[in-house]
Design an enzyme around this catalytic site. Structure first.
Site, PDB file in Angstrom:
ATOM      1  N   THR A 139       0.859  -1.189   0.000  1.00 42.88           N
ATOM      2  CA  THR A 139       0.000   0.000   0.000  1.00 42.88           C
ATOM      3  C   THR A 139       0.893   1.236   0.000  1.00 42.88           C
ATOM      4  OG1 THR A 139      -1.692  -1.206   1.171  1.00 42.88           O
ATOM      5  CG2 THR A 139      -1.839   1.195   1.245  1.00 42.88           C
ATOM      6  N   LEU A 196      -6.770  -8.165   1.105  1.00 44.41           N
ATOM      7  CA  LEU A 196      -6.859  -9.330   1.996  1.00 44.41           C
ATOM      8  C   LEU A 196      -7.061  -8.863   3.430  1.00 44.41           C
ATOM      9  CD1 LEU A 196      -3.626 -11.130   0.713  1.00 44.41           C
ATOM     10  CD2 LEU A 196      -5.971 -11.480  -0.110  1.00 44.41           C
ATOM     11  N   ASN A 232      -9.871   1.446   2.571  1.00 50.22           N
ATOM     12  CA  ASN A 232      -9.531   1.280   3.994  1.00 50.22           C
ATOM     13  C   ASN A 232     -10.016   2.460   4.822  1.00 50.22           C
ATOM     14  OD1 ASN A 232      -8.492  -1.243   3.801  1.00 50.22           O
ATOM     15  ND2 ASN A 232      -6.365  -0.675   4.173  1.00 50.22           N
ATOM     16  N   PHE A 286     -18.969  -4.009   8.627  1.00 54.54           N
ATOM     17  CA  PHE A 286     -18.172  -3.003   9.347  1.00 54.54           C
ATOM     18  C   PHE A 286     -19.037  -2.015  10.121  1.00 54.54           C
ATOM     19  CE2 PHE A 286     -13.683  -3.770   8.539  1.00 54.54           C
ATOM     20  CZ  PHE A 286     -13.856  -4.941   7.824  1.00 54.54           C
ATOM     21  N   LEU A 287     -20.087  -2.562  10.708  1.00 54.55           N
ATOM     22  CA  LEU A 287     -20.948  -1.776  11.605  1.00 54.55           C
ATOM     23  C   LEU A 287     -20.965  -2.409  12.989  1.00 54.55           C
ATOM     24  CD1 LEU A 287     -23.992  -0.797   9.327  1.00 54.55           C
ATOM     25  CD2 LEU A 287     -22.136   0.661  10.153  1.00 54.55           C
ATOM     26  N   CYS A 335      -3.111  -1.899   9.076  1.00 54.52           N
ATOM     27  CA  CYS A 335      -3.620  -1.250   7.856  1.00 54.52           C
ATOM     28  C   CYS A 335      -4.476  -0.015   8.117  1.00 54.52           C
ATOM     29  CB  CYS A 335      -4.414  -2.267   7.047  1.00 54.52           C
ATOM     30  SG  CYS A 335      -3.439  -3.734   6.700  1.00 54.52           S
ATOM     31  N   LYS A 352      -7.390  -8.315  16.274  1.00 51.65           N
ATOM     32  CA  LYS A 352      -8.676  -8.954  15.962  1.00 51.65           C
ATOM     33  C   LYS A 352      -8.454 -10.461  16.100  1.00 51.65           C
ATOM     34  CE  LYS A 352      -8.316  -9.559  10.979  1.00 51.65           C
ATOM     35  NZ  LYS A 352      -8.962  -9.333   9.705  1.00 51.65           N
ATOM     36  N   ARG A 409       0.122  -5.289  15.901  1.00 49.46           N
ATOM     37  CA  ARG A 409       0.417  -3.933  15.428  1.00 49.46           C
ATOM     38  C   ARG A 409      -0.799  -3.024  15.631  1.00 49.46           C
ATOM     39  NH1 ARG A 409       2.900  -5.275   9.653  1.00 49.46           N
ATOM     40  NH2 ARG A 409       1.423  -6.994   9.842  1.00 49.46           N
TER      41      ARG A 409
HETATM   42  C1  UGA Z   1      -8.071  -4.519   6.415  1.00 52.78           C
HETATM   43  C2  UGA Z   1      -9.105  -4.570   5.274  1.00 52.78           C
HETATM   44  O1  UGA Z   1     -10.315  -5.152   5.755  1.00 52.78           O
HETATM   45  C3  UGA Z   1      -8.567  -5.367   4.081  1.00 52.78           C
HETATM   46  O2  UGA Z   1      -9.489  -5.309   3.008  1.00 52.78           O
HETATM   47  C4  UGA Z   1      -7.226  -4.775   3.647  1.00 52.78           C
HETATM   48  O3  UGA Z   1      -6.654  -5.505   2.580  1.00 52.78           O
HETATM   49  C5  UGA Z   1      -6.268  -4.799   4.812  1.00 52.78           C
HETATM   50  O4  UGA Z   1      -6.827  -4.028   5.897  1.00 52.78           O
HETATM   51  C6  UGA Z   1      -4.960  -4.202   4.350  1.00 52.78           C
HETATM   52  O5  UGA Z   1      -4.921  -3.021   4.007  1.00 52.78           O
HETATM   53  O6  UGA Z   1      -3.977  -4.956   4.213  1.00 52.78           O
HETATM   54  P1  UGA Z   1      -7.356  -6.153   8.405  1.00 52.78           P
HETATM   55  O7  UGA Z   1      -6.548  -5.000   8.910  1.00 52.78           O
HETATM   56  O8  UGA Z   1      -6.714  -7.484   8.304  1.00 52.78           O
HETATM   57  O9  UGA Z   1      -7.922  -5.836   6.917  1.00 52.78           O
HETATM   58  O10 UGA Z   1      -8.599  -6.327   9.379  1.00 52.78           O
HETATM   59  P2  UGA Z   1     -10.151  -5.973   9.403  1.00 52.78           P
HETATM   60  O11 UGA Z   1     -10.913  -7.225   9.474  1.00 52.78           O
HETATM   61  O12 UGA Z   1     -10.518  -5.027   8.336  1.00 52.78           O
HETATM   62  O13 UGA Z   1     -10.287  -5.271  10.830  1.00 52.78           O
HETATM   63  C7  UGA Z   1      -9.576  -4.067  11.146  1.00 52.78           C
HETATM   64  C8  UGA Z   1      -9.947  -3.571  12.514  1.00 52.78           C
HETATM   65  O14 UGA Z   1     -11.294  -3.074  12.521  1.00 52.78           O
HETATM   66  C9  UGA Z   1      -9.911  -4.632  13.632  1.00 52.78           C
HETATM   67  O15 UGA Z   1      -9.299  -4.070  14.781  1.00 52.78           O
HETATM   68  C10 UGA Z   1     -11.359  -4.958  13.898  1.00 52.78           C
HETATM   69  O16 UGA Z   1     -11.603  -5.371  15.231  1.00 52.78           O
HETATM   70  C11 UGA Z   1     -12.018  -3.615  13.622  1.00 52.78           C
HETATM   71  N1  UGA Z   1     -13.441  -3.723  13.229  1.00 52.78           N
HETATM   72  C12 UGA Z   1     -13.806  -4.331  12.062  1.00 52.78           C
HETATM   73  C13 UGA Z   1     -14.421  -3.164  14.053  1.00 52.78           C
HETATM   74  O17 UGA Z   1     -14.115  -2.584  15.125  1.00 52.78           O
HETATM   75  N2  UGA Z   1     -15.738  -3.243  13.662  1.00 52.78           N
HETATM   76  C14 UGA Z   1     -16.119  -3.848  12.503  1.00 52.78           C
HETATM   77  O18 UGA Z   1     -17.340  -3.873  12.200  1.00 52.78           O
HETATM   78  C15 UGA Z   1     -15.132  -4.411  11.685  1.00 52.78           C
END
Ligand code: UGA
Length: 437
Positions: A115, A145, A200, A241-242, A252, A312, A319
């Site tokens: 990125t 991903l 993102n 994502f709600l 990320c 998560k 990180r």
């Molecule tokens: C995120 C994106 O979802 C990917 O599409 C992207 O490729 C990736 O970043 C990247 O740029 O490499 P990731 O960081 O692995 O993926 O994790 P997510 O599942 O998106 O969660 C990110 C954070 O948001 C976590 O701390 C999670 O707990 C939080 N989250 C997610 C919430 O608090 N609420 C939600 O409804 C969803």
């Protein structure tokens, strides 16, 4: 493939799964040795199997020449962490570009997976040209991903974005993905770079938005789980994502929100919305301390169990994990902090006692905080845990538990944006109305 981190390994081994020969190059000898020995240096469900079944098509090396020799595609999947100024640190990207051999034949294509700020493609193109590598193509092919689900995400993406300076290079990169059924978005390089940052940043915005709604729920007595469901069923908004919680983390979202904000700022535009997204997220982590204080009073000498440390579930990635901020806020309030996580065992949390089991973490504790929604914690409101704690207080930072059941089991329960009466939605309660004939 340059970079044997999670993106490099998942992308490289998945391309091997599609039948391609892949050489993964990294600069960390220990990582390459482990990979050669069949060990996977990161925790990513399913990855080990993909690497294992593609042993014959995968090579791991420290040698640039071995990686480049005969390669048609030079994928760059190195880290781009934020610098002190919030801009992305591109030194690993430049290191890859600058170490490419002086002469290359048959138009290999540099494909950017890392990125990067918008404009990086232009700069790489210029640097390649200055080095006389005009016969090397350049394509931006951002990755989407999500950790913990990355192996599945690669084979079943929502879209593949390909941004190129020349159509012939875009064609080849699109062709490389043959076997994956999805929409292909072809753009110029700058647009592809911005798709990634915008996606993102938008997902982060949704999380901060629902977290603010959760905070409002606490003032007005509404339940954020029901509100999110009612909002998300609108097809224009969607349900993803709600999920309200104690803030987003990971390598990320925090990085990309900052990078996009800085990118806009550097170009003379103040991206006010992202400023707010960032601040809401910082405050959200700290609200845990207020919730604990509400139930325990001053936290001096109180024993607090942090359950889940990874940013998560299904990853050991620490990180920008919210657990870091919460742990150190609690320590500075004078609390005694213990922590448990099934896979993340960070060595860089001095002052925090790491426990081997949930029960060890909650024994004699004044409160337990669910920081990461690991499935193992779904049964936290048990008799055993209740009896082990000094005070049965649960702050559920991920709205994992049923508040009614937790209270019935004798716990003082506090979720995020969930008033006293809330329990998980009962799908039978809101069936679709019968169709009129
Ligand atoms: C995120 C994106 O979802 C990917 O599409 C992207 O490729 C990736 O970043 C990247 O740029 O490499 P990731 O960081 O692995 O993926 O994790 P997510 O599942 O998106 O969660 C990110 C954070 O948001 C976590 O701390 C999670 O707990 C939080 N989250 C997610 C919430 O608090 N609420 C939600 O409804 C969803």
């Amino acid at each position: 493939m340059f970079g044997a981190g999670y993106v490099g390994l998942v992308t490289g081994s998945s391309f091997a799964d599609l039948g391609h020969e892949v050489v993964v190059r990294d600069v960390i000898p220990e990582r390459i040795e482990r990979l050669r020995a069949g060990e996977i240096p990161i925790y990513e469900p399913g990855l080990e199997k993909v690497v294992e079944r593609n042993r014959d098509r995968l090579t791991f090396t420290l040698d640039v020449d071995e990686a480049v020799d005969g390669a048609e595609f030079l994928y760059v999947a190195v880290g781009t962490p934020p610098t002190e100024s919030g801009d992305a640190d591109l030194s690993y990207v430049w290191s890859v570009i600058d170490h490419l051999p002086e002469t290359m034949v048959d138009r290999p294509i540099v494909v950017m997976k890392s990125t990067v700020p918008v404009g990086t493609g232009e700069n790489v193109r210029r640097r390649l040209d200055v080095r006389g590598l005009t016969n090397v193509g350049y394509v931006s092919n951002p990755e989407f991903l999500a950790e913990g689900n990355a192996v599945h995400d690669f084979m079943h993406p929502d879209r593949i974005v390909v941004g190129a300076f020349e159509e012939r290079d875009a064609d080849r990169v699109v062709d490389l993905h043959r076997g994956i059924e999805t929409e292909v978005v072809r753009t110029d390089v700058a647009s592809a770079e911005l798709v990634k940052l915008a996606a993102n940043a938008f997902l982060s915005t949704r999380i901060s938005f629902i977290n603010e709604i959760a905070n409002v729920c606490e003032f007005v007595g509404a339940d954020v789980v029901d509100v999110a469901r009612g909002v998300g069923l609108d097809h224009r908004l969607g349900p993803h994502f709600l999920k309200a919680g104690l803030g987003f983390g990971g390598s990320c979202f925090p990085k990309d929100v900052t990078a996009l904000k800085q990118l806009a700022g550097n170009s003379g535009y103040q991206f006010m919305l992202l400023q707010a997204v960032w601040e809401v997220n910082e405050l959200q982590k700290r609200r845990v301390v207020q919730k604990l204080t509400k139930h325990l009073g001053p936290l001096q000498n109180k024993k607090i169990a942090l359950l889940g440390l990874a940013f998560k579930p299904n990853t050991d990635d620490m990180r920008e994990a919210p657990s870091r901020v919460i742990a150190y806020r609690l320590l500075s309030e004078g609390a005694e902090v213990r922590a448990w996580d099934p896979v993340a065992h960070p060595a860089d949390l001095p002052g925090i006692e790491l426990c081997d089991s949930v029960l060890d973490a909650v024994r004699d504790a004044d409160a337990a905080v669910i920081v990461t929604e690991w499935p193992e914690l779904a049964t936290l409101a048990s008799r055993e845990v209740h009896d082990a704690m000094a005070r049965p207080v649960i702050v559920d930072g991920r709205n994992l538990l049923d508040p009614v059941a937790a209270r019935e089991a004798g716990f003082t329960y506090e979720g995020i944006g969930r008033p006293r009466h809330a329990s998980p939605p009962d799908p039978s309660r809101d069936r679709k109305p019968e169709r009129r004939s």
